[in-house]
Design a protein around this motif. Structure first.
Motif, short mmCIF file in Angstrom:
data_model
loop_
_atom_site.label_atom_id
_atom_site.label_comp_id
_atom_site.label_asym_id
_atom_site.label_seq_id
_atom_site.Cartn_x
_atom_site.Cartn_y
_atom_site.Cartn_z
N ASP A 18 -17.07 -3.66 -2.41
CA ASP A 18 -17.97 -4.86 -2.27
C ASP A 18 -19.35 -5.21 -2.72
O ASP A 18 -19.82 -4.15 -3.15
N LEU A 153 -25.89 -5.94 -2.02
CA LEU A 153 -24.74 -5.82 -0.49
C LEU A 153 -26.44 -6.26 -0.37
O LEU A 153 -26.30 -8.17 0.15
N LEU A 159 -23.57 -10.46 5.87
CA LEU A 159 -22.57 -9.50 5.92
C LEU A 159 -21.31 -9.62 7.11
O LEU A 159 -21.58 -9.53 8.21
N GLU A 163 -18.68 -5.15 4.89
CA GLU A 163 -19.77 -4.91 4.39
C GLU A 163 -20.48 -4.33 5.35
O GLU A 163 -21.23 -3.93 4.87
#
Ligand code: TYD
Length: 213
Positions: A18, A153, A159, A163
């Motif tokens: 991610d 991120l 999230l 994640e």
């Protein structure tokens, strides 16, 4: 009857941690292919069908046993192949999928610790076996350091369940991707994605060239 290889579309998947920049590259690749006059289907996993998108919402939000998670990923994939991927390739369209089975080996295998043999069984069940196995023609693995991935991120949206996992989970995911690439007989191309966008794009263009035959 299956079309000869030259008339079938091509199946391209994008993978990576991610925050590796997959989505940016996906949109650019779709534009490039369309500019060559190709019909391009852009899709994603988990998801890609109405049922698959419902499973995605569960997978990204609900806590569940790791085997349930793997089974649901492959259930969504079965539907995705049947409804979207196989018919598109048969029509001669090109399919660009944001993630596919390599993500299951990386996240459920590497990240969660599910055995590779169980994942391989599910892969065969859903994709077929031997020479009839449906596999991407090429998989672009966007490899970034954990630091870059986590920094991207951190300044994004809320999230999801994956994640939010700790750094060592993502480290195992990254390593599983690299191991799977090493065992893929050249199907998975590992792209160092800590580099500038233009450099990566030039590499991508070169990697796709052999598909236009
Ligand atoms: P992702 O492409 O990262 O969605 P977004 O860019 O919208 O955040 O995919 C969602 C998550 O699903 C991602 O964290 C990885 C996970 N995943 C698995 O764990 N196994 C799988 O087989 C697939 C396809 C995805």
């Amino acid at each position: 009857m299956q079309k000869p290889n030259s008339q079938r579309g091509r199946f391209i998947t994008l993978e990576g941690l991610d925050g590796a920049g997959k989505s940016t590259h996906l949109n650019w690749l779709a534009d490039c292919l369309r500019a060559r006059g190709l019909n391009v289907i852009v899709t994603r996993e988990p998801g890609g069908t109405p049922l698959g998108e419902k499973l995605r919402a569960l997978l990204l939000n609900e806590h569940m046993h790791l085997e349930t998670e793997a089974l649901l990923m492959f259930a969504a994939r079965r539907e995705h192949i049947a409804q979207v991927i196989a018919p598109a390739l048969e029509r001669g369209d090109w399919v660009l999928s944001d993630r596919f089975t390599d993500a299951s080996f990386a996240y459920q295998g590497g990240g969660r610790g599910l055995s590779w043999s169980k994942l391989a069984e599910l892969e065969q069940w859903v994709q077929g076996s031997g020479s009839a196995m449906l596999q991407p023609d090429i998989t672009l693995l966007f490899d970034v350091s954990l630091e870059v991935s986590q920094a991207r991120l951190a300044n994004g949206r809320e999230l999801d369940r994956f994640e939010r996992e700790a750094a060592d989970f993502h480290q195992r995911v990254r390593q599983a991707y690299l191991d799977r690439a090493a065992a893929s007989a050249g199907r998975i191309k590992c792209i160092d994605s800590d580099r500038p966008l233009e450099v990566i794009r030039a590499e991508l263009a070169g990697l796709l060239e052999p598909l236009f035959v």
